[in-house]
Scaffold this motif. Structure first.
Motif, short mmCIF file in Angstrom:
data_model
loop_
_atom_site.label_atom_id
_atom_site.label_comp_id
_atom_site.label_asym_id
_atom_site.label_seq_id
_atom_site.Cartn_x
_atom_site.Cartn_y
_atom_site.Cartn_z
N VAL A 100 0.84 -1.21 0.00
CA VAL A 100 0.00 0.00 0.00
C VAL A 100 0.87 1.25 0.00
N THR A 101 0.25 2.37 -0.34
CA THR A 101 0.87 3.67 -0.14
C THR A 101 0.44 4.19 1.22
N SER A 102 1.37 4.25 2.16
CA SER A 102 1.05 4.75 3.50
C SER A 102 1.13 6.28 3.47
N VAL A 103 0.12 6.92 4.05
CA VAL A 103 -0.05 8.36 3.90
C VAL A 103 0.01 9.05 5.25
N GLY A 104 1.03 9.89 5.43
CA GLY A 104 1.18 10.68 6.64
C GLY A 104 0.41 11.97 6.57
N GLY A 105 0.54 12.80 7.61
CA GLY A 105 -0.27 14.01 7.70
C GLY A 105 0.55 15.26 7.98
N THR A 106 0.09 16.37 7.43
CA THR A 106 0.76 17.66 7.61
C THR A 106 -0.19 18.70 8.18
N SER A 107 0.41 19.79 8.63
CA SER A 107 -0.31 21.04 8.89
C SER A 107 -0.13 21.91 7.66
N LEU A 108 -1.21 22.43 7.13
CA LEU A 108 -1.20 23.17 5.87
C LEU A 108 -1.75 24.58 6.09
N THR A 109 -0.96 25.59 5.76
CA THR A 109 -1.43 26.97 5.93
C THR A 109 -1.08 27.80 4.70
N ALA A 110 -1.95 28.74 4.39
CA ALA A 110 -1.68 29.68 3.30
C ALA A 110 -0.50 30.56 3.68
N SER A 111 0.31 30.91 2.69
CA SER A 111 1.50 31.71 2.97
C SER A 111 1.81 32.62 1.79
N SER A 112 2.84 33.44 1.95
CA SER A 112 3.25 34.36 0.90
C SER A 112 4.35 33.77 0.02
N THR A 113 4.60 32.49 0.14
CA THR A 113 5.60 31.83 -0.69
C THR A 113 5.13 31.75 -2.14
N THR A 114 6.04 31.39 -3.02
CA THR A 114 5.68 31.22 -4.43
C THR A 114 4.58 30.18 -4.59
N ARG A 115 4.68 29.11 -3.84
CA ARG A 115 3.65 28.07 -3.88
C ARG A 115 2.32 28.59 -3.35
N GLY A 116 2.37 29.47 -2.37
CA GLY A 116 1.16 30.01 -1.75
C GLY A 116 0.73 29.25 -0.51
N TRP A 117 1.45 28.20 -0.15
CA TRP A 117 1.11 27.35 0.98
C TRP A 117 2.39 26.87 1.66
N THR A 118 2.29 26.59 2.94
CA THR A 118 3.41 26.05 3.71
C THR A 118 2.93 24.84 4.48
N GLU A 119 3.79 23.81 4.57
CA GLU A 119 3.44 22.60 5.31
C GLU A 119 4.54 22.20 6.27
N SER A 120 4.12 21.59 7.37
CA SER A 120 5.04 21.01 8.34
C SER A 120 4.42 19.72 8.86
N VAL A 121 5.18 18.93 9.59
CA VAL A 121 4.66 17.70 10.18
C VAL A 121 3.52 18.05 11.12
N TRP A 122 2.41 17.30 11.02
CA TRP A 122 1.32 17.52 11.97
C TRP A 122 1.64 16.85 13.30
N ARG A 123 1.67 17.67 14.34
CA ARG A 123 1.79 17.18 15.71
C ARG A 123 1.14 18.20 16.64
N THR A 124 0.23 17.73 17.46
CA THR A 124 -0.41 18.58 18.44
C THR A 124 0.14 18.33 19.84
N SER A 125 0.43 17.07 20.15
CA SER A 125 0.99 16.70 21.43
C SER A 125 1.76 15.39 21.25
N SER A 126 2.28 14.86 22.34
CA SER A 126 3.05 13.62 22.25
C SER A 126 2.20 12.43 21.83
N THR A 127 0.90 12.55 21.95
CA THR A 127 0.01 11.45 21.58
C THR A 127 -0.95 11.81 20.46
#
Length: 430
Positions: A270-297
């Motif tokens: 299978v293709t295992s699919v992780g998760g990101t935090s996605l926010t609009a930004s002023s970059t050329t792409r228009g969006w910025t992403e980072s690893v999604w983590r809210t807490s240790s769990t």
């Protein structure tokens, strides 16, 4: 299955407002009621922390799976911040998360979503029945101006794990939310695709796996699975029984409990699919992403499998077995997606959802836009041959680990986000 409690409201209280009553009063006196109200709305938008609850019950028995959908219960999402919608103004009558236009823009799919997908079928595999699936899907698509996809026009089909359209499983409110999330994400990314919902009679791996086989038997070349559980010595037999389907793109959520491997995301087929935090930004792409983590769990899953062998195309050297994930997409509830769901206690109309239950159907639908996988291929291999067609996510982590890239983003491959997120279709063809 790990049984870490989900995010309870008591542990995710909203941040205190940064504008005091004295400041607000001064604003009223100096600039009038309208200006003060606008300032208060901006304060609400910037400081109200997002809270959420798990849609599905955690497993009670060995071999049961949990869906990876998280429903937002309070706070201000990234979409609301972007559009200056306060927490007080949000309700179930209008969307409060990202919609199709946002997601296509973020992943370079605007043109492809308009012109591709006709004649292709995405299968959604979930447990239990959503009695309102057809009407809720219609409401979502109508709101966003997407082509109608209903049972009546032949675009949407709902069946049991045996293929029956009448002998359906017992209805379940939590899994209905999951189903709505999956159907809506498939619609958002591939509006011209047909959708088949295959409902397993329970959340056991055996029944969900039987539903995967039924989806493939019905002709789907793209199958999304938004559930997971703990790894076990049975996984190799599950691999061969349910997931070894050459020429079919099968996506699976990496999990929502932070660092740690889950099955069937660990399956080499299978293709295992992780998760990101996605926010609009002023970059050329228009969006910025980072690893999604809210807490240790709470965050995207990742890790080195204990049981599953490493596929030949996965070449990271720190994990001798299967490494999770392969690719990723938005999953953070705070940067979540809009979903329309009306069944059961959780179904009040519009809601915002997150979890890797959002990212798995997004990626399955990108595969659908990219075209039919070549005969005999394993589409999980495709991104590894086309890494330049992905947005490399290089910041954030989902926990603590001995081998850094298992849980921490870096340039190139890492566990939490794999090779990155879609930038068009180039990484999903082969």
């Amino acid at each position: 299955m790990r049984t870490t409690p989900h995010n309870a409201p008591s542990t995710h209280r909203r941040w205190r407002r940064t504008v005091s009553a004295v400041t607000a009063t001064a604003a009223l006196l100096l600039t009038g009621l309208a200006t003060a109200a606008h300032a208060q709305a901006a304060a609400d938008t910037n400081t109200s922390k997002v809270t959420w609850t798990r849609s599905c019950a955690l497993p009670r028995h060995q071999g049961e799976m949990a869906c990876n959908a998280l429903r937002v219960t309070g706070g201000v999402t990234a979409f609301q911040k972007q559009h200056r919608i306060s927490a007080k103004a949000a309700d179930a009558t209008s969307p409060s998360g990202y919609g199709p236009t946002d997601l296509r823009s973020a992943y370079g799919l605007t043109s492809a979503a308009t012109s591709n997908g006709s004649g292709r079928t995405i299968a959604i595999v979930d447990a239990y029945d959503d009695p309102n699936a057809d009407s809720d899907l219609a409401a979502y698509r109508s709101h966003y101006g997407l082509p109608a996809c209903t049972t009546a026009n032949g675009c949407f089909k709902k069946v049991s794990q045996t293929g029956s359209t009448t002998a359906l499983p017992t209805a379940d409110s939590g899994w209905a939310g999951e189903i709505s999330l999956d159907l809506d994400m498939a619609s958002a990314i591939c509006p011209n695709c047909h959708i088949t919902l295959v409902e397993a009679k329970s959340a056991s791996m055996a029944n969900l796996g039987t539903a995967v086989n039924e989806a493939v038997a019905l002709g789907a070349k793209y199958v999304s699975n938004s559930y997971g559980g703990g790894e076990s010595s049975s996984d190799a037999s599950y691999d061969s029984a349910y997931f070894n389907h050459p020429g079919v793109a099968i996506t699976v959520s990496a999990g929502d409990a932070g660092y740690g491997a889950e099955y069937p995301a660990a399956s080499k087929y299978v293709t295992s699919v992780g998760g990101t935090s996605l926010t609009a930004s002023s970059t050329t792409r228009g969006w910025t992403e980072s690893v999604w983590r809210t807490s240790s769990t709470e965050g995207t899953g990742s890790g080195c499998s204990t049981y599953d062998t490493k596929p030949a195309w996965q070449t990271d050297t720190g994990c001798a077995k299967r490494m999770i994930a392969d690719v990723s997409a938005v999953a953070d509830p705070a940067t979540g997606v809009s979903v329309y769901d009306t069944y059961g206690a959780d179904g009040q109309g519009w809601a915002t959802y997150g979890g890797t239950s959002a990212s798995a159907p997004i990626i399955a639908s990108v595969y659908a836009l990219a075209g039919t996988p070549s005969a005999g291929s394993y589409p999980s291999e495709f991104p590894y041959a086309n890494t330049s067609a992905l947005n490399d996510v290089t910041s954030g982590s989902n926990g603590s680990c001995t081998t850094s890239y298992f849980c921490t983003a870096r340039t190139g491959y890492d566990g939490p986000t794999g090779l990155g997120t879609p930038e068009g279709l180039g990484a999903f063809t082969g």
